[in-house]
Every structure is written in C-alpha cells, then in structure tokens.
Design a protein around this motif. Structure first.
Motif, mmCIF file in Angstrom:
data_model
loop_
_atom_site.group_PDB
_atom_site.id
_atom_site.type_symbol
_atom_site.label_atom_id
_atom_site.label_comp_id
_atom_site.label_asym_id
_atom_site.label_seq_id
_atom_site.Cartn_x
_atom_site.Cartn_y
_atom_site.Cartn_z
ATOM 1 N N GLY A 7 0.808 -1.206 0.000
ATOM 2 C CA GLY A 7 0.000 0.000 0.000
ATOM 3 C C GLY A 7 0.844 1.260 0.000
ATOM 4 N N PRO A 8 0.196 2.426 -0.009
ATOM 5 C CA PRO A 8 0.922 3.701 -0.047
ATOM 6 C C PRO A 8 1.809 3.881 1.177
ATOM 7 C CG PRO A 8 -1.424 4.011 -0.538
ATOM 8 C CD PRO A 8 -1.271 2.612 -0.046
ATOM 9 N N ARG A 9 2.837 4.684 1.014
ATOM 10 C CA ARG A 9 3.769 4.954 2.102
ATOM 11 C C ARG A 9 3.027 5.504 3.326
ATOM 12 N NH1 ARG A 9 9.257 6.033 2.064
ATOM 13 N NH2 ARG A 9 9.264 6.149 -0.206
ATOM 14 N N GLY A 10 3.277 4.918 4.467
ATOM 15 C CA GLY A 10 2.632 5.333 5.703
ATOM 16 C C GLY A 10 1.264 4.732 5.929
ATOM 17 N N GLN A 11 0.737 3.998 4.931
ATOM 18 C CA GLN A 11 -0.582 3.370 5.048
ATOM 19 C C GLN A 11 -0.500 1.875 4.735
ATOM 20 O OE1 GLN A 11 -3.697 5.637 2.946
ATOM 21 N NE2 GLN A 11 -2.226 7.309 2.745
ATOM 22 N N GLU A 12 0.668 1.291 4.925
ATOM 23 C CA GLU A 12 0.861 -0.107 4.556
ATOM 24 C C GLU A 12 -0.018 -1.041 5.402
ATOM 25 O OE1 GLU A 12 4.800 1.977 3.573
ATOM 26 O OE2 GLU A 12 3.352 2.008 5.230
ATOM 27 N N LYS A 13 -0.462 -2.106 4.761
ATOM 28 C CA LYS A 13 -1.272 -3.129 5.421
ATOM 29 C C LYS A 13 -0.536 -4.466 5.374
ATOM 30 C CE LYS A 13 -5.635 -0.917 4.108
ATOM 31 N NZ LYS A 13 -6.929 -1.073 3.387
ATOM 32 N N PRO A 14 -0.828 -5.356 6.325
ATOM 33 C CA PRO A 14 -0.138 -6.645 6.346
ATOM 34 C C PRO A 14 -0.693 -7.609 5.305
ATOM 35 C CG PRO A 14 -1.739 -6.544 8.123
ATOM 36 C CD PRO A 14 -1.744 -5.191 7.472
ATOM 37 N N GLY A 15 0.204 -8.397 4.728
ATOM 38 C CA GLY A 15 -0.214 -9.388 3.749
ATOM 39 C C GLY A 15 0.798 -10.506 3.649
ATOM 40 N N CYS A 16 0.517 -11.431 2.754
ATOM 41 C CA CYS A 16 1.447 -12.510 2.467
ATOM 42 C C CYS A 16 1.376 -12.828 0.982
ATOM 43 C CB CYS A 16 1.160 -13.750 3.311
ATOM 44 S SG CYS A 16 -0.466 -14.490 3.016
ATOM 45 N N LEU A 17 2.359 -13.527 0.493
ATOM 46 C CA LEU A 17 2.430 -13.889 -0.916
ATOM 47 C C LEU A 17 1.961 -15.324 -1.075
ATOM 48 C CD1 LEU A 17 3.560 -12.335 -3.467
ATOM 49 C CD2 LEU A 17 5.543 -13.867 -3.272
ATOM 50 N N ASP A 18 1.028 -15.557 -2.017
ATOM 51 C CA ASP A 18 0.568 -16.932 -2.234
ATOM 52 C C ASP A 18 1.437 -17.617 -3.289
ATOM 53 O OD1 ASP A 18 -0.365 -16.213 -4.789
ATOM 54 O OD2 ASP A 18 -2.478 -16.141 -4.185
ATOM 55 N N ALA A 19 1.127 -18.872 -3.570
ATOM 56 C CA ALA A 19 1.955 -19.666 -4.482
ATOM 57 C C ALA A 19 1.912 -19.152 -5.910
ATOM 58 C CB ALA A 19 1.506 -21.125 -4.437
ATOM 59 N N GLN A 20 0.904 -18.368 -6.242
ATOM 60 C CA GLN A 20 0.773 -17.803 -7.586
ATOM 61 C C GLN A 20 1.372 -16.403 -7.686
ATOM 62 O OE1 GLN A 20 -2.076 -19.329 -5.981
ATOM 63 N NE2 GLN A 20 -1.244 -21.176 -6.960
ATOM 64 N N GLY A 21 2.012 -15.931 -6.617
ATOM 65 C CA GLY A 21 2.635 -14.623 -6.632
ATOM 66 C C GLY A 21 1.674 -13.479 -6.390
ATOM 67 N N ARG A 22 0.465 -13.786 -5.882
ATOM 68 C CA ARG A 22 -0.505 -12.746 -5.550
ATOM 69 C C ARG A 22 -0.411 -12.403 -4.067
ATOM 70 N NH1 ARG A 22 -5.538 -16.084 -7.888
ATOM 71 N NH2 ARG A 22 -4.520 -17.498 -6.406
ATOM 72 N N VAL A 23 -0.792 -11.170 -3.747
ATOM 73 C CA VAL A 23 -0.806 -10.748 -2.350
ATOM 74 C C VAL A 23 -2.159 -11.099 -1.742
ATOM 75 C CG1 VAL A 23 -0.742 -8.752 -0.789
ATOM 76 C CG2 VAL A 23 0.888 -8.927 -2.684
ATOM 77 N N ARG A 24 -2.126 -11.679 -0.569
ATOM 78 C CA ARG A 24 -3.334 -11.993 0.207
ATOM 79 C C ARG A 24 -3.349 -11.121 1.464
ATOM 80 N NH1 ARG A 24 -6.909 -16.123 -2.014
ATOM 81 N NH2 ARG A 24 -5.667 -17.153 -3.640
ATOM 82 N N ALA A 25 -4.507 -10.605 1.810
ATOM 83 C CA ALA A 25 -4.639 -9.687 2.935
ATOM 84 C C ALA A 25 -4.615 -10.442 4.263
ATOM 85 C CB ALA A 25 -5.921 -8.887 2.807
ATOM 86 N N LEU A 26 -3.909 -9.860 5.247
ATOM 87 C CA LEU A 26 -3.822 -10.449 6.587
ATOM 88 C C LEU A 26 -4.389 -9.530 7.662
ATOM 89 C CD1 LEU A 26 -0.274 -12.099 6.594
ATOM 90 C CD2 LEU A 26 -2.476 -13.287 6.704
ATOM 91 N N SER A 27 -5.042 -8.444 7.258
ATOM 92 C CA SER A 27 -5.517 -7.455 8.242
ATOM 93 C C SER A 27 -6.492 -8.043 9.249
ATOM 94 C CB SER A 27 -6.170 -6.271 7.521
ATOM 95 O OG SER A 27 -5.231 -5.583 6.737
ATOM 96 N N ALA A 28 -7.211 -9.085 8.892
ATOM 97 C CA ALA A 28 -8.155 -9.708 9.817
ATOM 98 C C ALA A 28 -7.449 -10.546 10.872
ATOM 99 C CB ALA A 28 -9.151 -10.580 9.042
#
Length: 285
Positions: A7-28
């Motif tokens: 995300g934008p600088r100073g507003q980053e959110k947590p995530g992880c990378l899946d096996a297909q190279g996509r970002v998955r959200a971890l905010s929950a």
C-alpha cells in the motif's frame, strides 16, 4: 511463508504472498507485520492459515502494487561492518577481531522498490546488498546455540552508504549510513523454516545492468547465530529488530577507479529465495 506490507507509504497493510505470486490480505489476523506479530506463536498461527482462503489484493506486487518495508515499527536497525573477508580486503581494512556494530536510523527505512535519494552535496553514495535477519523472540545474553530460535525470518537489505560522510568526516560511521531512503527492506520477510541454509545464500547487486556484487553468505566471517548472541550482549533484542549482516565484495568504494551512484541510475539486487529489489537513484535538489 512470505510476509509483506503493501500500500501507499505510511498506510501499509499486512499481507502474504501466495503460491501464484498474488498478495493476500492479513488485516483480519494481525494489525501489522511488526512487534508481537513476529513472535513465534503468532508466526505459527499465520502459517496455519489457509492462504488460498484469504482475500486477494488487487494488483501485481512490485509492479502496480507498491510494497513497503516488510517489517513495520522497527525499533532497532543494527548493522554489522566488514563481515566478509574479501570486502574488508577491498576496503583496505583488516578483518575485525570481533563484529563491528553500527546503526542505521529507522527513518532510513523504505520500501524495496522506492527511489533512493542521494543527499544534497553527496559525491560518494554507494551500494551494499546484505542479508537481513528479523528478530522474533526477543532477549538479552542469548546463547549462540539458542540464537536461531529468536529469528522470525530473513529479508533482502540494501545498506546504502555515503562514504565521505561515513569515513572522511569526524565521528562514527552512522552519519553516512542513516540518510533518508538508505534502508530498503524486503520485498518480503521469508520465515525461518523456508530457508534451508542461510549460510549458503547467493546475493548480488547490479547498477544499470552491470553486476558489481556476486557473492555468498558462505564467506561471512561471523555467522548469523554468533551475530545474534554477540549483539544481545550489548542490547536487548526486541521483536521486529533487524540485523543487517554485512556485504560481500563489489561495492563502489572497492572499484578501481572508485565508482559511485548518480541520479538516473537503477539498482537491482537480490538474494536467492528472498526476492529482488529495484531502485531508481534520484538526486535531491
């Protein structure tokens, strides 16, 4: 598991990378990839998640989706100097009898692909690809035999350095190490279990397509467990602290003639299994 912040600088959110190279959200599941989220129990809970069930974040990471530094709220950015014998030789310095510790200011931390700003008046801004160690379980006076249990994971770091400020000005190295944008971290934190042998990782760096650094962590003088134990004698280590473990030969200062960064150039660097960074160099007006 590959943990990241997007995300934008100073507003980053947590995530992880899946096996297909996509970002998955971890905010929950965690508020940030930082602090308590890096403790062993928290890492274990994240690893137990069904990644394919997590929300997909729009965009391609490191393309139209910006990644921030893979660790947030860093308390200490600890660096080790002259930790490769061949880099010490190119610097004209002896291998130190014990690890050299210095700091990068946390205000230097930036995303893996953000611009690198050459400080006003700088004439010797240099590059250093390094293996970063992210602390999970904190502690003081850590035994070397227990040190790896304190590691949350590993990441790529570019220890950007202004050599005139570092070496030719009075005082310590720190003033040439902590300028704004001098600490790109990421693209992701790779958890310890995914790295089979941190003592045999290839690391490299290119400027405008020319490869200057091409080394291996196998030639580090002081290995990761020793560095963790050593640093913990002088400071308590906390979750989210980062230790940057030194650079192999091939820095600009070691070229004949010496060669430093200029505005408009592009650095590309990486470590096997840990990802790649790409940074445009920009002169500050």
């Amino acid at each position: 598991m590959k943990l990241l912040r997007y995300g934008p600088r100073g507003q980053e959110k947590p995530g992880c990378l899946d096996a297909q190279g996509r970002v998955r959200a971890l905010s929950a599941h965690v508020p940030d990839i930082a602090a308590a989220a890096l403790l062993p129990d928290s890492i274990a809970r994240l690893q137990a998640l069904d990644i394919d069930s997590l929300p997909v974040v729009d965009g391609i990471p490191q393309d139209d989706l910006r990644l921030g530094a893979c660790v947030g709220q860093v308390g200490k950015f600890i660096c080790i100097g002259l930790n490769y014998a061949d880099h010490a030789a190119e610097s004209g310095l002896a291998v130190p009898p014990e690890p050299v510790i210095f700091s990068k200011w946390t205000s230097a931390i930036t995303g893996p692909d953000d611009d690198i700003l050459i400080p006003r008046g700088s004439v010797k801004t240099d590059w250093e690809v390094e293996l970063g160690v992210v602390i999970g379980q904190g502690g003081a006076y850590i035994a070397e035999s227990d040190a790896m249990a304190h590691v949350a994971g590993f990441c790529v770091i570019n220890d950007v350095s202004e050599r005139e400020y570092q070496i030719e000005r009075a005082g310590t190295w720190d003033k040439g190490k902590g300028c704004d944008t001098f600490g790109p971290i990421g693209p992701w934190l790779v958890t310890r279990d995914e790295i089979a042998d941190h003592d045999a990782l290839r690391l490299w760096l290119e400027v405008d397509g020319h490869r200057y650094q091409d080394g291996s962590t196998a030639t580090m003088v002081y290995k990761v467990p020793h560095l963790i134990a050593y640093c913990s004698r002088f400071m308590s280590l906390q979750p989210g602290d980062i230790i940057s473990t030194g650079t192999p030969p091939g820095v600009g200062m070691g070229q004949k003639p010496q060669r430093y960064l200029a505005g408009g150039e592009t650095m590309r660097l990486g470590i096997a299994g840990l990802g790649v960074q790409t940074q445009k160099v920009v002169n500050q007006g």
